[in-house]
Design an enzyme around this catalytic site. Structure first.
Site, mmCIF file in Angstrom:
data_model
loop_
_atom_site.group_PDB
_atom_site.id
_atom_site.type_symbol
_atom_site.label_atom_id
_atom_site.label_comp_id
_atom_site.label_asym_id
_atom_site.label_seq_id
_atom_site.Cartn_x
_atom_site.Cartn_y
_atom_site.Cartn_z
ATOM 1 N N ASP A 47 68.585 61.994 64.578
ATOM 2 C CA ASP A 47 70.260 61.358 64.346
ATOM 3 C C ASP A 47 69.831 61.048 62.531
ATOM 4 O O ASP A 47 69.280 61.422 61.892
ATOM 5 C CB ASP A 47 70.308 60.221 64.935
ATOM 6 N N ASP A 99 72.811 58.886 60.625
ATOM 7 C CA ASP A 99 73.807 58.263 59.632
ATOM 8 C C ASP A 99 72.726 57.088 60.191
ATOM 9 O O ASP A 99 72.699 56.267 61.175
ATOM 10 C CB ASP A 99 74.777 57.398 60.588
ATOM 11 N N ASP A 154 68.005 55.159 65.448
ATOM 12 C CA ASP A 154 68.311 54.008 65.151
ATOM 13 C C ASP A 154 68.336 52.940 66.208
ATOM 14 O O ASP A 154 68.832 52.035 65.898
ATOM 15 C CB ASP A 154 68.535 53.599 63.263
#
Length: 238
Positions: A16, A18, A188
């Site tokens: 991922d 961001d 995250d």
């Protein structure tokens, strides 16, 4: 680093972007501020607008086409076009105005402050195995110096539905020529990244950037294989 499931051999990693490889909030806040200022100055008709007004146009587009949520860039463009049309601009001028707004958005959205530790970690990992970026957002890895580490980048919209849907996870495995189970996805978000990767057949690593307690976190439905607190921990796996 904390293990929750046995980890099978890893032949590739997907990431991922961001809030996994960098803190996304500062650049996003700055971008929204600059875009709003740009819109207010674009035409006197827009001088009174605030963020809630812009969100209202986005909501109208979403109500008309709920699937637009899988392409954040197109969603923004369509919302901007609707705003121009609402204020009496011709279709041609509305499209041109939406293009102008998105160009301004892209300029500020790309000014991401990537930590040096992220560059070092990705460089070390990329020497050992292929890396791929999988994002629901519209950050441009090439604009912030991250592109050289990745074999390719997959974005929700052009490359399939947004995570946690399996589209991009499966496409990554297909393009890498690897079984899903040999790929470790790092992210995250416990829903889009961990649960999405696991339900797709990948192994999953949770990047716990806020020192949350996994078993006390409401978003936690499936245990990741690994939990880490800083990206550099991944080098222990190679």
């Amino acid at each position: 680093m904390r293990f929750y499931r046995p980890l099978a051999p890893v032949s590739a990693m997907t990431f991922d972007l961001d809030d996994t490889l960098y803190d996304n909030r500062p650049v996003l806040d700055k971008t929204e501020e600059e875009v709003l200022n740009f819109i207010r100055q674009y035409d006197p008709k827009f001088s009174h607008l605030d963020r809630q007004d812009l969100y209202a146009f986005r909501e109208v587009i979403f109500e008309q086409d709920p699937e637009i949520c899988h392409d954040m860039t197109l969603w923004r463009w369509q919302s901007a076009k609707l705003m121009f049309c609402h204020y009496g601009f011709s279709r041609e001028d509305a499209c041109r105005g939406a293009d102008d707004i998105m160009a301004h958005f892209s300029h500020w959205r790309s000014r991401i402050d990537v930590p040096e530790s992220t560059h070092k970690t990705l460089a070390a990992l990329a020497e050992q195995m292929p890396l791929v970026a999988i994002t629901n957002g519209n950050a441009e890895p090439a604009a912030c110096g991250l592109a050289p580490y990745f074999k390719f980048v997959l974005k929700a919209g052009p490359d399939g539905r947004a995570k946690p849907h399996s589209d991009m996870y499966r496409l990554a495995a297909e393009r890498l020529g690897l079984p899903l189970g040999k790929i470790l996805h790092i992210g995250d978000d416990l829903n889009t990244d961990v649960e999405g990767a696991l339900r797709s057949g990948m192994q999953a690593c949770w990047m716990n950037t806020e020192n949350k307690k996994l078993l006390q976190t409401i978003e936690s439905r499936l245990l990741p294989h690994i939990e880490i607190y800083n990206l550099a921990s991944l080098t222990a796996l190679i």
